[in-house]
Design a protein around this motif. Structure first.
Motif, PDB file in Angstrom:
ATOM      1  N   VAL A   7       0.864  -1.175   0.000  1.00  0.00           N
ATOM      2  CA  VAL A   7       0.000   0.000   0.000  1.00  0.00           C
ATOM      3  C   VAL A   7       0.902   1.228   0.000  1.00  0.00           C
ATOM      4  CG1 VAL A   7      -1.778   1.297   1.223  1.00  0.00           C
ATOM      5  CG2 VAL A   7      -1.851  -1.215   1.198  1.00  0.00           C
ATOM      6  N   TYR A   8       0.693   2.083  -0.983  1.00  0.00           N
ATOM      7  CA  TYR A   8       1.476   3.313  -1.088  1.00  0.00           C
ATOM      8  C   TYR A   8       0.622   4.474  -0.623  1.00  0.00           C
ATOM      9  CZ  TYR A   8       4.270   7.118  -2.877  1.00  0.00           C
ATOM     10  OH  TYR A   8       5.012   8.263  -2.972  1.00  0.00           O
ATOM     11  N   THR A  27       5.397  12.942  10.921  1.00  0.00           N
ATOM     12  CA  THR A  27       4.042  12.414  10.805  1.00  0.00           C
ATOM     13  C   THR A  27       4.064  10.990  10.264  1.00  0.00           C
ATOM     14  OG1 THR A  27       3.193  14.644  10.406  1.00  0.00           O
ATOM     15  CG2 THR A  27       1.768  12.815   9.771  1.00  0.00           C
ATOM     16  N   ALA A  28       4.866  10.758   9.233  1.00  0.00           N
ATOM     17  CA  ALA A  28       4.969   9.417   8.642  1.00  0.00           C
ATOM     18  C   ALA A  28       5.433   8.406   9.680  1.00  0.00           C
ATOM     19  CB  ALA A  28       5.929   9.441   7.456  1.00  0.00           C
ATOM     20  N   ARG A  29       6.478   8.745  10.417  1.00  0.00           N
ATOM     21  CA  ARG A  29       6.991   7.818  11.440  1.00  0.00           C
ATOM     22  C   ARG A  29       5.948   7.519  12.502  1.00  0.00           C
ATOM     23  NH1 ARG A  29      12.488  10.855  11.673  1.00  0.00           N
ATOM     24  NH2 ARG A  29      13.759   9.583  10.264  1.00  0.00           N
ATOM     25  N   GLU A  30       5.257   8.533  12.980  1.00  0.00           N
ATOM     26  CA  GLU A  30       4.251   8.334  14.035  1.00  0.00           C
ATOM     27  C   GLU A  30       3.134   7.402  13.572  1.00  0.00           C
ATOM     28  OE1 GLU A  30       2.908  12.235  15.175  1.00  0.00           O
ATOM     29  OE2 GLU A  30       4.788  12.708  16.199  1.00  0.00           O
ATOM     30  N   ILE A  31       2.601   7.654  12.401  1.00  0.00           N
ATOM     31  CA  ILE A  31       1.487   6.847  11.906  1.00  0.00           C
ATOM     32  C   ILE A  31       1.948   5.435  11.564  1.00  0.00           C
ATOM     33  CG2 ILE A  31      -0.192   6.589  10.023  1.00  0.00           C
ATOM     34  CD1 ILE A  31      -0.520   9.669  10.120  1.00  0.00           C
ATOM     35  N   VAL A  32       3.074   5.312  10.876  1.00  0.00           N
ATOM     36  CA  VAL A  32       3.568   3.987  10.495  1.00  0.00           C
ATOM     37  C   VAL A  32       3.957   3.183  11.735  1.00  0.00           C
ATOM     38  CG1 VAL A  32       5.391   2.748   9.269  1.00  0.00           C
ATOM     39  CG2 VAL A  32       4.205   4.652   8.160  1.00  0.00           C
ATOM     40  N   ARG A  33       4.574   3.818  12.696  1.00  0.00           N
ATOM     41  CA  ARG A  33       4.921   3.122  13.945  1.00  0.00           C
ATOM     42  C   ARG A  33       3.653   2.555  14.594  1.00  0.00           C
ATOM     43  NH1 ARG A  33       7.759   6.956  16.237  1.00  0.00           N
ATOM     44  NH2 ARG A  33       9.725   6.248  15.371  1.00  0.00           N
ATOM     45  N   ASN A  34       2.571   3.335  14.595  1.00  0.00           N
ATOM     46  CA  ASN A  34       1.290   2.894  15.134  1.00  0.00           C
ATOM     47  C   ASN A  34       0.767   1.668  14.369  1.00  0.00           C
ATOM     48  OD1 ASN A  34      -1.846   3.032  14.909  1.00  0.00           O
ATOM     49  ND2 ASN A  34      -1.369   4.186  16.774  1.00  0.00           N
ATOM     50  N   ALA A  84       3.409  -5.196   8.393  1.00  0.00           N
ATOM     51  CA  ALA A  84       4.618  -5.870   8.876  1.00  0.00           C
ATOM     52  C   ALA A  84       5.784  -4.897   8.936  1.00  0.00           C
ATOM     53  CB  ALA A  84       4.962  -7.057   7.989  1.00  0.00           C
ATOM     54  N   CYS A  85       5.881  -4.045   7.934  1.00  0.00           N
ATOM     55  CA  CYS A  85       6.957  -3.052   7.883  1.00  0.00           C
ATOM     56  C   CYS A  85       6.634  -2.017   6.815  1.00  0.00           C
ATOM     57  CB  CYS A  85       8.310  -3.703   7.615  1.00  0.00           C
ATOM     58  SG  CYS A  85       8.455  -4.436   5.987  1.00  0.00           S
ATOM     59  N   ALA A  86       7.461  -0.984   6.751  1.00  0.00           N
ATOM     60  CA  ALA A  86       7.247   0.074   5.764  1.00  0.00           C
ATOM     61  C   ALA A  86       8.581   0.691   5.388  1.00  0.00           C
ATOM     62  CB  ALA A  86       6.324   1.141   6.329  1.00  0.00           C
ATOM     63  N   ASN A  87       8.629   1.236   4.197  1.00  0.00           N
ATOM     64  CA  ASN A  87       9.774   2.012   3.734  1.00  0.00           C
ATOM     65  C   ASN A  87       9.307   3.451   3.567  1.00  0.00           C
ATOM     66  OD1 ASN A  87      10.028  -0.819   2.013  1.00  0.00           O
ATOM     67  ND2 ASN A  87      11.842  -0.206   3.112  1.00  0.00           N
ATOM     68  N   LEU A 108       3.880   0.436   2.391  1.00  0.00           N
ATOM     69  CA  LEU A 108       3.477  -0.403   3.514  1.00  0.00           C
ATOM     70  C   LEU A 108       3.292  -1.837   3.037  1.00  0.00           C
ATOM     71  CD1 LEU A 108       0.691   2.029   4.782  1.00  0.00           C
ATOM     72  CD2 LEU A 108       3.087   2.002   5.479  1.00  0.00           C
ATOM     73  N   LYS A 109       3.827  -2.788   3.808  1.00  0.00           N
ATOM     74  CA  LYS A 109       3.746  -4.201   3.431  1.00  0.00           C
ATOM     75  C   LYS A 109       2.845  -4.935   4.418  1.00  0.00           C
ATOM     76  CE  LYS A 109       8.365  -3.415   1.953  1.00  0.00           C
ATOM     77  NZ  LYS A 109       9.753  -3.487   2.357  1.00  0.00           N
ATOM     78  N   THR A 110       1.808  -5.579   3.864  1.00  0.00           N
ATOM     79  CA  THR A 110       0.854  -6.277   4.720  1.00  0.00           C
ATOM     80  C   THR A 110       0.174  -7.375   3.920  1.00  0.00           C
ATOM     81  OG1 THR A 110      -0.900  -5.944   6.350  1.00  0.00           O
ATOM     82  CG2 THR A 110      -1.085  -4.678   4.292  1.00  0.00           C
TER      83      THR A 110
END
Length: 103
Positions: free
Chosen positions: A6-7, A15-22, A30-33, A57-59
């Motif tokens: 998912v892109y 903001t990206a780190r906060e949301i992706v960490r959540n 599972a993880c994100a770049n 985003l990888k899921t």
């Protein structure tokens, strides 16, 4: 497991780190770049150029609906991009790792 990518984009790295960490913490992804880049787009009839952060985003497909809901709930953009890419093939080892991580 049916893997999807998912892109989406965010206004900045914080903001990206906060949301992706959540999303990772909740085992929705599972993880994100994350990668900062230039964006050129039209807003209110004017061409704009800004910096933003793209997130890959990888899921798995079974988490798509939950992922959409969380991003729409947490994202600062009025209309965030949610681009789903169905993965045709992935190496077995990575798929097994994702399955373990996502539970």
């Amino acid at each position: 497991m049916d893997m999807i990518l998912v892109y989406t984009t965010f206004p900045d790295m914080k903001t990206a780190r906060e949301i992706v960490r959540n999303l990772v913490k909740k085992r929705i992804v599972a993880c994100a770049n994350l990668r900062e880049h230039e964006a050129i787009y039209t807003e209110n009839g004017k061409v704009k150029e800004t910096r933003e952060v793209g997130a890959l985003l990888k899921t798995e497909v079974s988490r798509w609906k939950e992922l959409k809901g969380e991003i729409q709930r947490l994202h600062p953009y009025e209309t965030p991009l949610l681009l789903r890419i169905d993965v045709d093939r992935v190496n077995r080892e990575y798929a097994e790792w994702m399955k373990r991580v996502l539970g």
